[in-house]
Motif scaffolding. Structure first.
Motif, PDB file in Angstrom:
ATOM      1  N   LEU A 183       0.982  -1.149  -0.214  1.00  0.00           N
ATOM      2  CA  LEU A 183       0.067   0.245   0.396  1.00  0.00           C
ATOM      3  C   LEU A 183       0.833   1.135  -0.180  1.00  0.00           C
ATOM      4  O   LEU A 183       0.573   2.417  -0.626  1.00  0.00           O
ATOM      5  N   GLN A 184       1.369   1.136   0.787  1.00  0.00           N
ATOM      6  CA  GLN A 184       2.919   2.891   1.058  1.00  0.00           C
ATOM      7  C   GLN A 184       3.664   3.069  -0.667  1.00  0.00           C
ATOM      8  O   GLN A 184       3.828   3.845  -1.069  1.00  0.00           O
ATOM      9  N   ASN A 185       3.630   1.213  -0.938  1.00  0.00           N
ATOM     10  CA  ASN A 185       4.744   1.407  -2.923  1.00  0.00           C
ATOM     11  C   ASN A 185       3.374   2.532  -3.358  1.00  0.00           C
ATOM     12  O   ASN A 185       3.631   2.982  -4.351  1.00  0.00           O
ATOM     13  N   PRO A 232      13.420   2.186  -6.079  1.00  0.00           N
ATOM     14  CA  PRO A 232      13.360   1.351  -7.075  1.00  0.00           C
ATOM     15  C   PRO A 232      12.362   1.911  -8.036  1.00  0.00           C
ATOM     16  O   PRO A 232      11.537   1.691  -8.968  1.00  0.00           O
ATOM     17  N   ILE A 233      12.111   3.305  -7.767  1.00  0.00           N
ATOM     18  CA  ILE A 233      10.360   3.661  -8.097  1.00  0.00           C
ATOM     19  C   ILE A 233      11.445   4.764  -9.422  1.00  0.00           C
ATOM     20  O   ILE A 233      12.404   5.701  -8.927  1.00  0.00           O
ATOM     21  N   SER A 234      11.086   4.975 -10.793  1.00  0.00           N
ATOM     22  CA  SER A 234      11.554   6.040 -12.061  1.00  0.00           C
ATOM     23  C   SER A 234      10.672   6.519 -11.842  1.00  0.00           C
ATOM     24  O   SER A 234       9.290   6.297 -12.312  1.00  0.00           O
ATOM     25  N   ILE A 235      11.215   7.631 -12.763  1.00  0.00           N
ATOM     26  CA  ILE A 235      10.242   8.638 -12.963  1.00  0.00           C
ATOM     27  C   ILE A 235       9.645   7.872 -14.720  1.00  0.00           C
ATOM     28  O   ILE A 235      10.362   7.152 -15.269  1.00  0.00           O
ATOM     29  N   PRO A 236       8.217   8.268 -14.741  1.00  0.00           N
ATOM     30  CA  PRO A 236       7.795   7.361 -15.635  1.00  0.00           C
ATOM     31  C   PRO A 236       7.878   8.033 -17.118  1.00  0.00           C
ATOM     32  O   PRO A 236       7.529   9.380 -17.521  1.00  0.00           O
TER      33      PRO A 236
END
Length: 250
Positions: free
Chosen positions: A4-6, A124-128
């Motif tokens: 959920l946080q992700n 782990p998050i990158s710009i779309p």
């Protein structure tokens, strides 16, 4: 819980870039409008009008600041919108001002969420990439259309004018100056000698920039002719040339 946080983190990232892209378009629109119509003369405006313009400028400027300082930019935009409400409550009901204010709020919410995110979620998050590509393309297209409308004379995509019954005839002001005749082929004769043509493309009409027509030629004075270039607007059966209202007399 971590999933959920992700999801919330990814939503905040997408929200940030959505606000940046749409905010850039809004800022470009404001700049194009100001420079296209001409910056206002502060000495010709009242204190209230100058304050209103300053608040509007800060409202859109905050969206640009948000690229570097997201929290500061969002707060600046919201503060400027609140100030506009104090200057005149009707400003709060204008969609053209509500949209940048909403984007400023989105910037602030995303900034607050992302700065509180655990470091483990940030990596782990990158710009779309698709969002960036679509946004960059939209901004580039918008900027080109604005530049064409501001600097084109006439702008590209301006349709060829064939004067209809509403334009054809002899026009004059109350003091009979100027007085000219618009012919079916677009020629203008009289105290003004030249042609009438379209003055804006579909984009200018959509954005309500420039006037629909313009007369270009020479004005016949008492001594000699001089260059003449004047925008015209047809409203309620009258031609408006700046502050002069022309009525058809033939």
């Amino acid at each position: 819980m971590q999933t959920l946080q992700n999801i919330i983190w990814q939503a905040a990232v997408v929200g940030r870039w959505t606000a940046r892209i749409l905010g850039s378009l809004a800022l470009l629109f404001f700049l194009a409008l100001v420079f296209g119509e001409g910056p206002p003369n502060p000495f010709a405006l009242s204190a209230r009008e100058n304050l209103t313009f300053l608040c509007m400028a800060l409202l859109f400027l905050g969206l640009g600041v948000a690229w570097l300082r997201e929290g500061l930019g969002g707060a600046l935009t919201l503060a400027a919108f609140a100030a506009l409400g104090l200057v005149g409550g009707n400003h709060l009901r204008m969609p053209a001002l509500q949209i940048p204010a909403t984007l400023g709020g989105l910037h602030l919410v995303c900034w607050l969420r992302l700065r509180m995110a655990p470091p483990s979620l940030a990596s782990p998050i990158s710009i779309p990439q698709r969002l960036l590509l679509a946004g960059s393309t939209a901004m580039a297209l918008f900027l080109l259309l604005c530049a064409n409308e501001i600097f084109g004379n006439p702008p590209l995509m301006t349709p060829t004018l064939r004067p209809g019954p509403a334009l054809i005839g002899t026009w004059s002001s109350d003091d009979l100056r100027p007085i000219f005749t618009i012919r079916p082929d677009g020629a203008v004769t009289g105290t003004v000698e030249g042609t009438i043509r379209g003055n804006r493309s579909w984009f200018g009409k959509l954005m309500r920039w420039r006037t629909e027509y313009i007369i270009q030629g020479s004005a016949q004075g008492s001594a000699s002719a001089h260059s003449f270039l004047e925008p015209l607007a047809l409203q309620s059966g009258e031609l408006r040339m700046g502050r002069v209202h022309l009525r058809r007399i033939q």
